[in-house]
Write an enzyme that holds these catalytic residues in place. Structure first.
Site, mmCIF file in Angstrom:
data_model
loop_
_atom_site.group_PDB
_atom_site.id
_atom_site.type_symbol
_atom_site.label_atom_id
_atom_site.label_comp_id
_atom_site.label_asym_id
_atom_site.label_seq_id
_atom_site.Cartn_x
_atom_site.Cartn_y
_atom_site.Cartn_z
ATOM 1 N N GLU A 81 30.000 58.665 9.182
ATOM 2 C CA GLU A 81 30.276 58.195 7.809
ATOM 3 C C GLU A 81 30.062 56.680 7.719
ATOM 4 O O GLU A 81 29.610 56.167 6.688
ATOM 5 C CB GLU A 81 31.709 58.596 7.403
ATOM 6 N N ASN A 91 41.079 61.941 13.714
ATOM 7 C CA ASN A 91 40.485 60.921 12.852
ATOM 8 C C ASN A 91 40.984 61.208 11.438
ATOM 9 O O ASN A 91 40.520 62.137 10.796
ATOM 10 C CB ASN A 91 38.949 61.031 12.933
ATOM 11 N N HIS A 115 30.963 56.066 13.744
ATOM 12 C CA HIS A 115 31.172 57.374 13.107
ATOM 13 C C HIS A 115 30.057 57.593 12.086
ATOM 14 O O HIS A 115 29.614 56.641 11.427
ATOM 15 C CB HIS A 115 32.546 57.424 12.421
ATOM 16 N N GLY A 140 38.837 65.835 12.596
ATOM 17 C CA GLY A 140 39.109 65.233 11.298
ATOM 18 C C GLY A 140 40.160 66.021 10.548
ATOM 19 O O GLY A 140 41.363 65.886 10.780
ATOM 20 N N GLY A 141 39.707 66.908 9.653
ATOM 21 C CA GLY A 141 40.599 67.655 8.763
ATOM 22 C C GLY A 141 41.802 68.280 9.459
ATOM 23 O O GLY A 141 42.942 68.173 8.978
ATOM 24 N N GLU A 188 29.082 64.384 17.461
ATOM 25 C CA GLU A 188 29.483 64.988 16.190
ATOM 26 C C GLU A 188 28.241 65.272 15.347
ATOM 27 O O GLU A 188 27.731 64.369 14.673
ATOM 28 C CB GLU A 188 30.396 64.028 15.417
ATOM 29 N N LYS A 213 40.632 59.515 8.818
ATOM 30 C CA LYS A 213 39.736 59.007 7.758
ATOM 31 C C LYS A 213 40.589 58.325 6.673
ATOM 32 O O LYS A 213 41.625 57.743 6.996
ATOM 33 C CB LYS A 213 38.859 60.129 7.208
#
Ligand code: PGA
Length: 253
Positions: free
Chosen positions: A97, A9, A95, A233-234, A167, A11
């Site tokens: 966020e 992801n 998600h 993610g990261g 998550e 983002k």
């Protein structure tokens, strides 16, 4: 055998130049023989270009969100049909966020989930509790409510065409990972809940873990019996770390 997945992801990260670099690195190092699925969920403006670079590879293209509506006067939104038109086979829905920063309720998330299914996109339904909710002992209630919204509006066949991602919000981008046991506990809860709808569904659906998955913790997390891969993610922003996580799926099953 359940399908194992590692999904990135991105983002709101990347540029045409850095995407190109990342995709070249991924394609160069990818074990195309692996039976696990791999995919990247990229910002919508880059879908076509990244999709072109991925053409002919085993890496699936995903969007990060879609509208709950078919089409029309919804400035700034992209529809499920548009995502498919740009080459997507996957889309993240709900998600945390999106839920916390853009006010997506479970009801809206369920509509997006349906939109994805009606357009032959695989929805990746993200669920998870905040730290406050975990500390108040209501993790299962929160996850249960997020799941119920889709369970109530879809039949087992439809649900079977989706992927779930657990998550925990407190583990996203914080460097804090749920312990493998903490994650397994919630994954088992999710699978049991789906089994109330259909045992066959619960057996076959892939449930991914997300929240600070890194190359050095992926193997341990993926070795748990109800964890079928990860949403990253990261660590999906570097080819080397993302591939190392993907290669960790060989411990699964
Ligand atoms: P993270 O993000 O791996 O950077 O924690 C996961 C996600 O939000 O999907």
């Amino acid at each position: 055998m359940r399908k194992q997945w590692v999904l990135g992801n991105w983002k709101m990260n990347g540029s045409r130049e850095s995407n190109s670099h990342l995709i070249s690195g991924l394609l160069a190092g990818l074990n195309a023989e692996s039976s696990s699925g791999i995919g990247v969920c990229v910002p919508s403006v880059y879908l076509i270009e990244v999709g072109d670079k991925l053409a002919g590879s085993t890496v699936a293209l995903g969007a990060q969100t879609i509208s709950e509506h078919d089409e029309g006067a919804y400035t700034g939104e992209i529809s499920a049909k548009m995502a498919v038109d740009c080459g997507c086979s996957l889309v993240l829905v709900g998600h945390s966020e999106r839920r916390s920063l853009y006010g997506e309720t479970s009801e809206i998330v369920a509509k997006k989930f349906k939109q994805a299914l009606s357009n032959e996109l695989t929805p990746v339904l993200c669920v998870g509790e905040t730290l406050e909710q975990r500390e108040s002992g209501i993790t299962n209630e929160v996850i249960g409510e997020q799941l119920d919204a889709v369970i109530e509006c879809c039949n087992s066949d439809e649900l079977g065409r989706s992927i779930i991602a657990y998550e925990p919000v407190w583990a996203i981008g914080t460097g804090k990972t749920a312990s493998a046991e903490q994650a397994q506990e919630v994954h088992a809860f999710i699978r049991n809940k789906l089994a109330q709808k259909s045992n066959a569904l619960a057996e076959k659906i892939s449930i991914l873990y997300g929240g600070s998955v890194k190359a050095d913790n992926a193997k341990e997390i993926f070795s748990m019996s109800d964890i079928d891969g990860g949403l990253v993610g990261g660590a999906s922003l570097g080819a080397e770390s993302f591939l190392a996580i993907y290669n960790s799926t060989d411990v699964i099953g």
